[in-house]
Design an enzyme around this catalytic site. Structure first.
Site, PDB file in Angstrom:
ATOM      1  N   CYS A 119       0.833  -1.199   0.000  1.00 33.75           N
ATOM      2  CA  CYS A 119       0.000   0.000   0.000  1.00 33.75           C
ATOM      3  C   CYS A 119       0.871   1.254   0.000  1.00 33.75           C
ATOM      4  O   CYS A 119       0.623   2.199  -0.756  1.00 33.75           O
ATOM      5  CB  CYS A 119      -0.928  -0.029   1.208  1.00 33.75           C
ATOM      6  SG  CYS A 119      -2.131   1.323   1.256  1.00 33.75           S
ATOM      7  N   CYS A 120       1.893   1.267   0.841  1.00 33.11           N
ATOM      8  CA  CYS A 120       2.798   2.419   0.905  1.00 33.11           C
ATOM      9  C   CYS A 120       3.547   2.613  -0.415  1.00 33.11           C
ATOM     10  O   CYS A 120       3.800   3.741  -0.835  1.00 33.11           O
ATOM     11  CB  CYS A 120       3.794   2.244   2.039  1.00 33.11           C
ATOM     12  SG  CYS A 120       3.102   2.457   3.694  1.00 33.11           S
ATOM     13  N   CYS A 203      -1.007   8.780   6.949  1.00 31.89           N
ATOM     14  CA  CYS A 203      -2.378   8.534   6.494  1.00 31.89           C
ATOM     15  C   CYS A 203      -3.281   8.350   7.719  1.00 31.89           C
ATOM     16  O   CYS A 203      -2.860   7.788   8.735  1.00 31.89           O
ATOM     17  CB  CYS A 203      -2.421   7.291   5.618  1.00 31.89           C
ATOM     18  SG  CYS A 203      -1.586   7.480   4.028  1.00 31.89           S
ATOM     19  N   CYS A 206      -3.647   4.955   9.472  1.00 30.92           N
ATOM     20  CA  CYS A 206      -2.384   4.378   9.953  1.00 30.92           C
ATOM     21  C   CYS A 206      -1.746   5.204  11.059  1.00 30.92           C
ATOM     22  O   CYS A 206      -0.571   5.004  11.394  1.00 30.92           O
ATOM     23  CB  CYS A 206      -1.396   4.233   8.798  1.00 30.92           C
ATOM     24  SG  CYS A 206      -1.980   3.167   7.474  1.00 30.92           S
ATOM     25  N   CYS A 231       7.691   3.640   5.679  1.00 40.72           N
ATOM     26  CA  CYS A 231       6.788   3.401   4.553  1.00 40.72           C
ATOM     27  C   CYS A 231       7.530   3.065   3.279  1.00 40.72           C
ATOM     28  O   CYS A 231       6.932   2.630   2.312  1.00 40.72           O
ATOM     29  CB  CYS A 231       5.901   4.613   4.332  1.00 40.72           C
ATOM     30  SG  CYS A 231       6.821   6.117   3.966  1.00 40.72           S
TER      31      CYS A 231
END
Length: 236
Positions: A119-120, A203, A206, A231
């Protein structure tokens, strides 16, 4: 783009060296265009203020992951107005992001470290790579006191994860107390989440507030081991 110097050409930079002098050393070593990564954290806003005399020569960029807190966007507007900046925003590739959500859902990053890094990579790392194209180096607000993954950062270093660019960390020796004091003295725009117990802001899904006895980045990916809490923007 100019080739960044090798490690042997980087001088020893002592802890007493000012952020502006660290910037100048890095600028001269890079000998090419520089960009400054801004997340609109208090560290990055203080860094902008310390380098305000040089901002005409630096592109200031930000990464919009699509999941930033509203407070971060509002702080970005205030910062742009305060420093008369035109910020270069970079966003994830829509095709990659759509495929991730389609295949794994909206919260796959909480399942395991590999999914979180995926995702990162899509939301942060790939946009960063685009932001750094054509640059000889980049400037960050990293500090050694931010957490275990950053305690060995150097003031000026080679960023092998991004093709050997020069990476300049002017605040590397500063403490959080120094950052807070400078922001207060200069009345800088500060993300209101900092005052609500969020020393490190990423984010929204997170990031959480921390307890008084936790380290600065304890609220980032709090379900993971501290050694994994990067990340990918600052891989070493």
């Amino acid at each position: 783009m100019n080739t960044a110097p090798n490690l042997a050409t980087i001088p020893v930079i002592g802890v007493e060296t000012s952020p502006e002098d660290i910037y100048r050393i890095g600028r001269d070593l890079a000998d090419g265009p520089l960009a400054l990564a801004c997340s609109f954290s208090i560290d990055d806003v203080v860094l902008l203020d310390l380098l305000r005399a040089h901002l005409a020569d630096i592109e200031v960029f930000a990464i919009d992951t699509g999941r930033l807190p509203e407070e971060t966007y509002r702080t970005a507007e205030s910062v742009a107005e305060r420093f008369d900046l035109r910020i270069a925003w970079y966003a994830p590739r829509s095709e990659a992001l759509e495929q991730l959500v389609r295949d794994k859902g909206l919260f796959s990053f909480r399942e395991n470290v590999a999914n979180r890094r995926e995702c990162c990579r899509i939301r942060k790392v790939e946009p960063l790579q685009r932001a750094l194209r054509g640059r000889a180096g980049w400037i960050t607000g990293l500090r050694r006191g931010q957490g275990v993954t950053r305690q060995d950062c150097d003031a000026v270093e080679i960023d092998s994860a991004n093709g050997g660019l020069l990476k300049i960390n002017p605040l590397v020796f500063w403490t959080r107390q120094q950052v807070l004091a400078h922001a207060e003295e200069r009345r800088l725009p500060v993300n209101p989440l900092h005052r609500q117990g969020y020393p490190s802001i990423g984010c929204a899904p997170c990031t959480r507030a921390i307890e008084p006895d936790e380290d600065e980045r304890a609220g980032r990916w709090w379900w993971e081991d501290p050694a994994h809490k990067e990340c990918g923007l600052h891989r070493r």
